[in-house]
Enzyme design. Structure first.
Site, PDB file in Angstrom:
ATOM      1  CG  HIS A 233      -3.182   3.299   2.270  1.00 17.33           C
ATOM      2  ND1 HIS A 233      -3.802   2.949   1.100  1.00 17.33           N
ATOM      3  CD2 HIS A 233      -3.195   2.195   3.066  1.00 17.33           C
ATOM      4  CE1 HIS A 233      -4.166   1.680   1.173  1.00 17.33           C
ATOM      5  NE2 HIS A 233      -3.819   1.203   2.358  1.00 17.33           N
TER       6      HIS A 233
ATOM      7  CG  ASN B  65      -6.652  -0.895   1.757  1.00 21.49           C
ATOM      8  OD1 ASN B  65      -6.003  -0.556   0.769  1.00 21.49           O
ATOM      9  ND2 ASN B  65      -6.097  -1.322   2.873  1.00 21.49           N
TER      10      ASN B  65
ATOM     11  CB  CYS C 271      -0.956  -0.002   1.178  1.00 20.61           C
ATOM     12  SG  CYS C 271      -1.997  -1.471   1.223  1.00 20.61           S
TER      13      CYS C 271
HETATM   14  N1  COA Z   1     -18.264  -7.523  11.013  1.00 23.97           N
HETATM   15  C1  COA Z   1     -18.660  -7.729  12.271  1.00 23.97           C
HETATM   16  N2  COA Z   1     -17.822  -8.068  13.260  1.00 23.97           N
HETATM   17  C2  COA Z   1     -16.522  -8.186  12.942  1.00 23.97           C
HETATM   18  C3  COA Z   1     -16.037  -7.983  11.630  1.00 23.97           C
HETATM   19  C4  COA Z   1     -16.967  -7.645  10.649  1.00 23.97           C
HETATM   20  N3  COA Z   1     -16.598  -7.396   9.379  1.00 23.97           N
HETATM   21  N4  COA Z   1     -14.705  -8.161  11.631  1.00 23.97           N
HETATM   22  C5  COA Z   1     -14.355  -8.478  12.888  1.00 23.97           C
HETATM   23  N5  COA Z   1     -15.463  -8.513  13.685  1.00 23.97           N
HETATM   24  C6  COA Z   1     -15.551  -8.818  15.099  1.00 23.97           C
HETATM   25  C7  COA Z   1     -14.426  -9.698  15.583  1.00 23.97           C
HETATM   26  O1  COA Z   1     -14.695 -11.046  15.316  1.00 23.97           O
HETATM   27  C8  COA Z   1     -14.432  -9.385  17.047  1.00 23.97           C
HETATM   28  O2  COA Z   1     -15.480 -10.098  17.659  1.00 23.97           O
HETATM   29  P1  COA Z   1     -15.309 -10.717  19.139  1.00 23.97           P
HETATM   30  O3  COA Z   1     -15.085  -9.540  20.034  1.00 23.97           O
HETATM   31  O4  COA Z   1     -16.596 -11.415  19.358  1.00 23.97           O
HETATM   32  O5  COA Z   1     -14.118 -11.611  19.059  1.00 23.97           O
HETATM   33  C9  COA Z   1     -14.804  -7.903  17.097  1.00 23.97           C
HETATM   34  O6  COA Z   1     -15.430  -7.608  15.842  1.00 23.97           O
HETATM   35  C10 COA Z   1     -13.627  -6.989  17.267  1.00 23.97           C
HETATM   36  O7  COA Z   1     -12.643  -7.402  16.321  1.00 23.97           O
HETATM   37  P2  COA Z   1     -11.304  -6.605  16.162  1.00 23.97           P
HETATM   38  O8  COA Z   1     -10.477  -7.235  15.085  1.00 23.97           O
HETATM   39  O9  COA Z   1     -10.675  -6.431  17.505  1.00 23.97           O
HETATM   40  O10 COA Z   1     -11.881  -5.202  15.660  1.00 23.97           O
HETATM   41  P3  COA Z   1     -11.122  -3.846  15.511  1.00 23.97           P
HETATM   42  O11 COA Z   1     -11.728  -2.837  16.382  1.00 23.97           O
HETATM   43  O12 COA Z   1      -9.631  -4.005  15.595  1.00 23.97           O
HETATM   44  O13 COA Z   1     -11.466  -3.469  13.981  1.00 23.97           O
HETATM   45  C11 COA Z   1     -10.382  -3.496  11.834  1.00 23.97           C
HETATM   46  C12 COA Z   1     -11.037  -4.326  12.952  1.00 23.97           C
HETATM   47  C13 COA Z   1      -9.866  -4.458  10.795  1.00 23.97           C
HETATM   48  C14 COA Z   1     -11.444  -2.599  11.246  1.00 23.97           C
HETATM   49  C15 COA Z   1      -9.245  -2.643  12.442  1.00 23.97           C
HETATM   50  O14 COA Z   1      -8.421  -3.443  13.242  1.00 23.97           O
HETATM   51  C16 COA Z   1      -8.422  -2.004  11.389  1.00 23.97           C
HETATM   52  O15 COA Z   1      -8.896  -1.194  10.628  1.00 23.97           O
HETATM   53  N6  COA Z   1      -7.111  -2.313  11.337  1.00 23.97           N
HETATM   54  C17 COA Z   1      -6.238  -1.759  10.325  1.00 23.97           C
HETATM   55  C18 COA Z   1      -6.438  -2.518   9.059  1.00 23.97           C
HETATM   56  C19 COA Z   1      -5.775  -1.876   7.894  1.00 23.97           C
HETATM   57  O16 COA Z   1      -5.681  -0.687   7.789  1.00 23.97           O
HETATM   58  N7  COA Z   1      -5.324  -2.730   6.986  1.00 23.97           N
HETATM   59  C20 COA Z   1      -4.762  -2.338   5.752  1.00 23.97           C
HETATM   60  C21 COA Z   1      -3.342  -2.081   5.863  1.00 23.97           C
HETATM   61  S1  COA Z   1      -2.741  -1.547   4.331  1.00 23.97           S
END
Ligand code: COA
Length: 317
Positions: A236, A266, A113
């Site tokens: 990004h 993304n 990215c």
């Molecule tokens: N819909 C509903 N629930 C979801 C889900 C979805 N699409 N994806 C994950 N969950 C759930 C998980 O299973 C978890 O459930 P649990 O508490 O019962 O175990 C809960 O939501 C929290 O998950 P978590 O991964 O801790 O959420 P988060 O607050 O970290 O948000 C992202 C997840 C991916 C949105 C966040 O971590 C993020 O944006 N990270 C950066 C990713 C990024 O930028 N990537 C690209 C890099 S180039």
């Protein structure tokens, strides 16, 4: 500081709009969750387009907007981690379809990215060394085939698209580049064996909120500018919360941080040039706009550049 300026922009996207509600039919997710956690409302999937198709469309528009003779383009660099084939490079196929000169260099680079930022810096160095005038740098990704549609933690995040920029070498142009690679192959990767993106979301999130402001501050320091002297910050487009977090740390004027991830998700290396192209289409860019663009992603890579926008300044010098 001498370097490139952007003189033409273009974009393309997948042919199918996929909303959060569409994904909620496939995995256990909801529009409310995806919007609240990321800001994303929908994204494009390329069902009937290749990476090359999107790169070609974006590049054609960028060349037209630059107003240059395509035979003056000295290099075609495609930034991608999702090429259609192992070889030939997307860049070679696109150069052929565009009718660029045979005597150019054309290849793909994979900076994930951060790719578009790395591609622009590469073009800057090559144009300076080779005393050439124009480079075509394209960020193009077809990520949808590499998504695990049973993993709700990743499949809601990504989309397909391409953005392109024609760059002109100008010894008087402001250009500052800063980059790094915090080598890590565990928290964000896509192996040849699995062919599916795997990500530890919270760790990537923590990496991004630390590195994005760090990069921007480093570039501003080296350039000798304050945030007030920058017209737009183009991060990004991965997650609205990451961009908002960086904006609060960098500037009181958080509106300077453009966002269009709502409609694209993304798109990896394509996200910054697509955002730039949309900004121009919305009338946000003008001749001389100073832009600070920042990427982060798998690798873990990060990169930032200060660059100026000078639309259609190909013919005028
Ligand atoms: N819909 C509903 N629930 C979801 C889900 C979805 N699409 N994806 C994950 N969950 C759930 C998980 O299973 C978890 O459930 P649990 O508490 O019962 O175990 C809960 O939501 C929290 O998950 P978590 O991964 O801790 O959420 P988060 O607050 O970290 O948000 C992202 C997840 C991916 C949105 C966040 O971590 C993020 O944006 N990270 C950066 C990713 C990024 O930028 N990537 C690209 C890099 S180039």
């Amino acid at each position: 500081m001498a370097g490139i300026k952007i003189i033409g922009l273009g974009k393309s996207q997948g042919d199918k709009v996929v909303t959060n509600d569409d994904l909620a039919q496939i995995v256990d997710t909801s529009d409310q969750w995806v919007r609240a956690k990321t800001g994303i409302k929908s994204r494009y999937f390329a069902e009937n387009k290749t990476n090359e198709d999107m790169a070609f469309e974006a590049a054609s528009q960028a060349i037209e907007n630059a107003g240059i003779d395509r035979k003056e383009i000295a290099m075609c660099i495609v930034c991608t981690f999702t090429p259609d084939d192992y070889t030939p490079a997307v860049a070679c196929n696109v150069a052929g379809r565009l009718g660029l000169l045979e005597q150019i260099q054309a290849y793909d680079i994979n900076g994930a990215c951060s790719g578009f930022i790395y591609g622009c810096n590469l073009a800057n160095g090559l144009l300076a060394c080779q005393q050439e005038k124009y480079a075509l740098v394209i960020g193009s990704e077809k990520i949808s085939p590499l998504m695990d549609m049973t993993d709700r933690g990743t499949c809601v995040l990504f989309g397909d698209g391409a953005g392109a920029a024609v760059l002109k070498y100008d010894p008087a142009a402001d250009f500052v580049f800063y980059a790094g690679c915090a080598a890590n192959k565990e928290i964000l990767y896509c192996s040849r064996q699995d062919k599916a993106i795997k990500m530890a979301g919270q760790e990537v999130y923590r990496f991004a909120v630390s590195k994005v402001p760090e990069c921007i501050k480093a570039v501003l320091d080296e350039a000798g500018y304050t945030d007030k002297e920058i017209d737009h910050f183009v991060c990004h487009q991965a997650n609205e919360r990451i961009i908002d977090n960086a904006a609060r740390r960098i500037s009181k004027d958080t509106d300077k941080f453009f966002k269009n991830l709502y409609d694209y998700g993304n798109t990896s290396a394509a996200s910054i040039p697509i955002a730039l192209c949309e900004m121009e289409e919305q009338g946000l860019l003008h001749a001389g706009s100073k832009l600070v663009c920042t990427g982060f992603g798998a690798g873990l890579t990060y990169g930032c550049m200060l660059v100026t926008f000078c639309p259609g300044s190909g013919a005028s010098g």
